[in-house]
Scaffold this active site. Sequence first.
Site, mmCIF file in Angstrom:
data_model
loop_
_atom_site.group_PDB
_atom_site.id
_atom_site.type_symbol
_atom_site.label_atom_id
_atom_site.label_comp_id
_atom_site.label_asym_id
_atom_site.label_seq_id
_atom_site.Cartn_x
_atom_site.Cartn_y
_atom_site.Cartn_z
ATOM 1 N N ALA A 40 4.762 12.856 -7.578
ATOM 2 C CA ALA A 40 5.011 12.243 -8.887
ATOM 3 C C ALA A 40 5.710 10.896 -8.723
ATOM 4 O O ALA A 40 6.933 10.779 -8.833
ATOM 5 C CB ALA A 40 5.836 13.191 -9.760
ATOM 6 N N GLU B 6 3.910 5.984 -13.041
ATOM 7 C CA GLU B 6 4.370 6.129 -14.429
ATOM 8 C C GLU B 6 3.435 5.346 -15.326
ATOM 9 O O GLU B 6 2.644 4.526 -14.837
ATOM 10 C CB GLU B 6 5.809 5.603 -14.547
ATOM 11 C CG GLU B 6 6.765 6.382 -13.662
ATOM 12 C CD GLU B 6 8.231 5.987 -13.851
ATOM 13 O OE1 GLU B 6 8.498 5.023 -14.625
ATOM 14 O OE2 GLU B 6 9.071 6.631 -13.219
ATOM 15 N N SER C 82 0.343 0.195 -9.725
ATOM 16 C CA SER C 82 0.276 -0.596 -8.488
ATOM 17 C C SER C 82 1.654 -1.072 -8.050
ATOM 18 O O SER C 82 1.864 -1.380 -6.878
ATOM 19 C CB SER C 82 -0.645 -1.810 -8.699
ATOM 20 O OG SER C 82 -1.977 -1.376 -8.802
ATOM 21 N N TRP D 49 -0.649 10.359 -14.143
ATOM 22 C CA TRP D 49 -1.698 10.528 -13.101
ATOM 23 C C TRP D 49 -1.270 11.493 -12.015
ATOM 24 O O TRP D 49 -1.514 11.240 -10.836
ATOM 25 C CB TRP D 49 -2.082 9.183 -12.444
ATOM 26 C CG TRP D 49 -2.240 8.005 -13.333
ATOM 27 C CD1 TRP D 49 -1.591 6.817 -13.221
ATOM 28 C CD2 TRP D 49 -3.123 7.880 -14.452
ATOM 29 N NE1 TRP D 49 -2.000 5.966 -14.203
ATOM 30 C CE2 TRP D 49 -2.936 6.590 -14.973
ATOM 31 C CE3 TRP D 49 -4.036 8.729 -15.073
ATOM 32 C CZ2 TRP D 49 -3.629 6.115 -16.092
ATOM 33 C CZ3 TRP D 49 -4.725 8.273 -16.174
ATOM 34 C CH2 TRP D 49 -4.517 6.984 -16.670
ATOM 35 N N ILE D 50 -0.613 12.575 -12.392
ATOM 36 C CA ILE D 50 -0.097 13.482 -11.371
ATOM 37 C C ILE D 50 -1.103 14.611 -11.124
ATOM 38 O O ILE D 50 -1.265 15.509 -11.960
ATOM 39 C CB ILE D 50 1.288 14.059 -11.785
ATOM 40 C CG1 ILE D 50 2.218 12.917 -12.254
ATOM 41 C CG2 ILE D 50 1.888 14.837 -10.618
ATOM 42 C CD1 ILE D 50 2.393 11.765 -11.277
ATOM 43 N N GLY E 58 -33.923 8.061 -9.457
ATOM 44 C CA GLY E 58 -34.471 7.566 -10.730
ATOM 45 C C GLY E 58 -33.833 8.294 -11.899
ATOM 46 O O GLY E 58 -32.628 8.579 -11.880
ATOM 47 N N GLU F 220 -4.247 6.162 -5.101
ATOM 48 C CA GLU F 220 -3.525 5.914 -3.831
ATOM 49 C C GLU F 220 -3.640 4.450 -3.398
ATOM 50 O O GLU F 220 -3.725 4.128 -2.217
ATOM 51 C CB GLU F 220 -3.962 6.897 -2.746
ATOM 52 C CG GLU F 220 -3.655 8.308 -3.204
ATOM 53 C CD GLU F 220 -3.273 9.297 -2.148
ATOM 54 O OE1 GLU F 220 -3.056 8.904 -1.003
ATOM 55 O OE2 GLU F 220 -3.175 10.472 -2.496
ATOM 56 N N SER G 275 -8.381 -0.957 -4.567
ATOM 57 C CA SER G 275 -8.956 -1.813 -3.510
ATOM 58 C C SER G 275 -8.201 -3.139 -3.438
ATOM 59 O O SER G 275 -8.035 -3.714 -2.354
ATOM 60 C CB SER G 275 -10.437 -2.073 -3.793
ATOM 61 O OG SER G 275 -11.172 -0.878 -3.613
HETATM 62 N N1 COS Z 1 5.932 1.754 5.259
HETATM 63 C C1 COS Z 1 7.266 1.699 5.294
HETATM 64 N N2 COS Z 1 7.974 0.821 4.563
HETATM 65 C C2 COS Z 1 7.304 -0.048 3.787
HETATM 66 C C3 COS Z 1 5.894 -0.043 3.706
HETATM 67 C C4 COS Z 1 5.207 0.918 4.492
HETATM 68 N N3 COS Z 1 3.869 0.982 4.461
HETATM 69 N N4 COS Z 1 5.503 -1.001 2.848
HETATM 70 C C5 COS Z 1 6.607 -1.615 2.404
HETATM 71 N N5 COS Z 1 7.703 -1.020 2.977
HETATM 72 C C6 COS Z 1 9.100 -1.416 2.788
HETATM 73 C C7 COS Z 1 9.294 -2.875 3.132
HETATM 74 O O1 COS Z 1 9.538 -3.038 4.501
HETATM 75 C C8 COS Z 1 10.468 -3.273 2.296
HETATM 76 O O2 COS Z 1 11.638 -2.818 2.921
HETATM 77 P P1 COS Z 1 13.045 -3.613 2.753
HETATM 78 O O3 COS Z 1 13.461 -3.429 1.340
HETATM 79 O O4 COS Z 1 13.956 -2.930 3.723
HETATM 80 O O5 COS Z 1 12.766 -5.044 3.103
HETATM 81 C C9 COS Z 1 10.286 -2.436 1.032
HETATM 82 O O6 COS Z 1 9.451 -1.337 1.411
HETATM 83 C C10 COS Z 1 9.642 -3.211 -0.083
HETATM 84 O O7 COS Z 1 8.411 -3.716 0.383
HETATM 85 P P2 COS Z 1 7.595 -4.831 -0.414
HETATM 86 O O8 COS Z 1 8.509 -5.965 -0.775
HETATM 87 O O9 COS Z 1 6.367 -5.128 0.386
HETATM 88 O O10 COS Z 1 7.238 -4.051 -1.754
HETATM 89 P P3 COS Z 1 6.359 -4.475 -2.992
HETATM 90 O O11 COS Z 1 7.068 -4.063 -4.215
HETATM 91 O O12 COS Z 1 5.918 -5.899 -2.877
HETATM 92 O O13 COS Z 1 5.093 -3.496 -2.877
HETATM 93 C C11 COS Z 1 2.959 -2.655 -2.184
HETATM 94 C C12 COS Z 1 4.265 -3.384 -1.803
HETATM 95 C C13 COS Z 1 2.092 -3.472 -3.099
HETATM 96 C C14 COS Z 1 2.269 -2.416 -0.849
HETATM 97 C C15 COS Z 1 3.288 -1.306 -2.842
HETATM 98 O O14 COS Z 1 3.882 -1.510 -4.087
HETATM 99 C C16 COS Z 1 2.066 -0.424 -3.035
HETATM 100 O O15 COS Z 1 1.584 0.206 -2.098
HETATM 101 N N6 COS Z 1 1.564 -0.353 -4.284
HETATM 102 C C17 COS Z 1 0.508 0.595 -4.615
HETATM 103 C C18 COS Z 1 1.098 1.889 -4.964
HETATM 104 C C19 COS Z 1 0.082 2.967 -5.021
HETATM 105 O O16 COS Z 1 -0.674 3.158 -4.079
HETATM 106 N N7 COS Z 1 0.082 3.678 -6.115
HETATM 107 C C20 COS Z 1 -0.818 4.751 -6.284
HETATM 108 C C21 COS Z 1 -0.052 6.013 -6.136
HETATM 109 S S1 COS Z 1 -1.220 7.269 -6.200
HETATM 110 S S2 COS Z 1 -0.096 8.775 -5.839
#
Ligand code: COS
Length: 378
Positions: A123, A126, A131, A155-156, A337, A361, A364
């Site tokens: 979970a 929200e 994203s 979306w849980i 078709g 998750e 793209s």
């Molecule tokens: N593994 C471990 N740590 C990670 C990481 C990873 N893959 N990606 C980022 N971090 C850490 C960073 O190192 C950073 O650490 P510090 O605060 O110590 O510097 C922290 O997390 C924040 O990282 P970042 O600034 O890159 O975060 P953002 O808010 O810019 O987000 C993305 C990065 C876009 C990659 C992230 O928000 C994401 O994956 N979004 C999609 C979420 C998703 O998949 N949702 C669907 C859920 S379905 S259950």
Amino acid sequence: MDFELTETQRLVEETARRFASERLAPRAAEMERQEQIDPALLRELGELGLMAVNVPESLGGAGAGAVAYALAMMEIARGCASTAVTMAVVNMVAEVLVRFGDEAQRARYVPRLARGEMLGAFALSEPDAGSDPASLRTVARRDGDGWRLDGSKQWISHGDTAGLLVVWARTGEAGSRGLSCFLVEGGAPGLVVSRLEDKMGLRASHTAALQLDGVRVPGEAMLGAPGDGFRIAMTALDGGRIGIGAQAIGIAQAAFEAMTRYARERVQFGVPIAEHQAVQWMIADSRVDRDAARLLVLRAAWLKERGVPFTREASMAKLVATEAAWRIVNRAVQVHGGYGYIREYPVERHLRDARVTQIYEGTSEIQRLVIARSLLRG
Ligand code: COS
């Protein structure tokens, strides 16, 4: 370089393939109509070791590794994509507990998840934080020696039936560093299922919107330390993305098999349509797409298994596999078709089931962002 599977990997793949062909595929359409996965099948998945493939045997898992997990996921998704998403989330939750849980948390939940006696839910998202999970608004406030959680989740997957929910909430500053992670048991007072979504695909798998109204958890329900939440979520999603890439390949494989079968049987202009070059090209392109995706997914799983960083490779695998799956299911419908557009043939379901793999998750677009950032960093 070795493309051979180990004995264990082959065994897990074969077990999953047999279960998918004999138990899941014959019931996938019916379970979709009933909007319910037969709970007995989920328990059977547990008995076969498929709910915790990459979890140590000492905690009830199969101890077979990340590659075996990806192989199993492809097979289960080939049989029933809804069952596959349930398997994906349970495996992800079990792995999160193994990695970040303390001894008591692991002992309390992992064996039950592994046996298929209990489902786990993830979970994080929200209504206004998908994203961008760092912006989530569920809060956890100190309440005696425990915590009180308030907020809403969206979306849980099987959020309505899970016995254990991993819930992210804010305990500190704004942004990613203020998040913590909690273990909340299903049925906890104040945890309300506010809606089940009426989805395009994966209709046998429930997707819940949840409300947390003063859900109280003890201090020991926190996973990791305060502020660890975002890192835990990202680590879990890295692995989860391999699973969803594998799921997409499994769905595409089912569509591919239906497409080739139909192309051999369907006669137009006096010959099976498989003899028409336009159809042959669609079949060839689909197999190339599938194999390319499979190799990227297995590479990411192999890196994970070796304990080296694999964030970028997991995103590459998910991106390629889910986009490839979409092309393959679309071609499968095209080859059928008009028959591809009706419920009587399975490709219609495969197309609807595949679509969400490009969204959940991490979309793209998020995968491209993760890949680009990792290449441009430093
Ligand atoms: N593994 C471990 N740590 C990670 C990481 C990873 N893959 N990606 C980022 N971090 C850490 C960073 O190192 C950073 O650490 P510090 O605060 O110590 O510097 C922290 O997390 C924040 O990282 P970042 O600034 O890159 O975060 P953002 O808010 O810019 O987000 C993305 C990065 C876009 C990659 C992230 O928000 C994401 O994956 N979004 C999609 C979420 C998703 O998949 N949702 C669907 C859920 S379905 S259950």
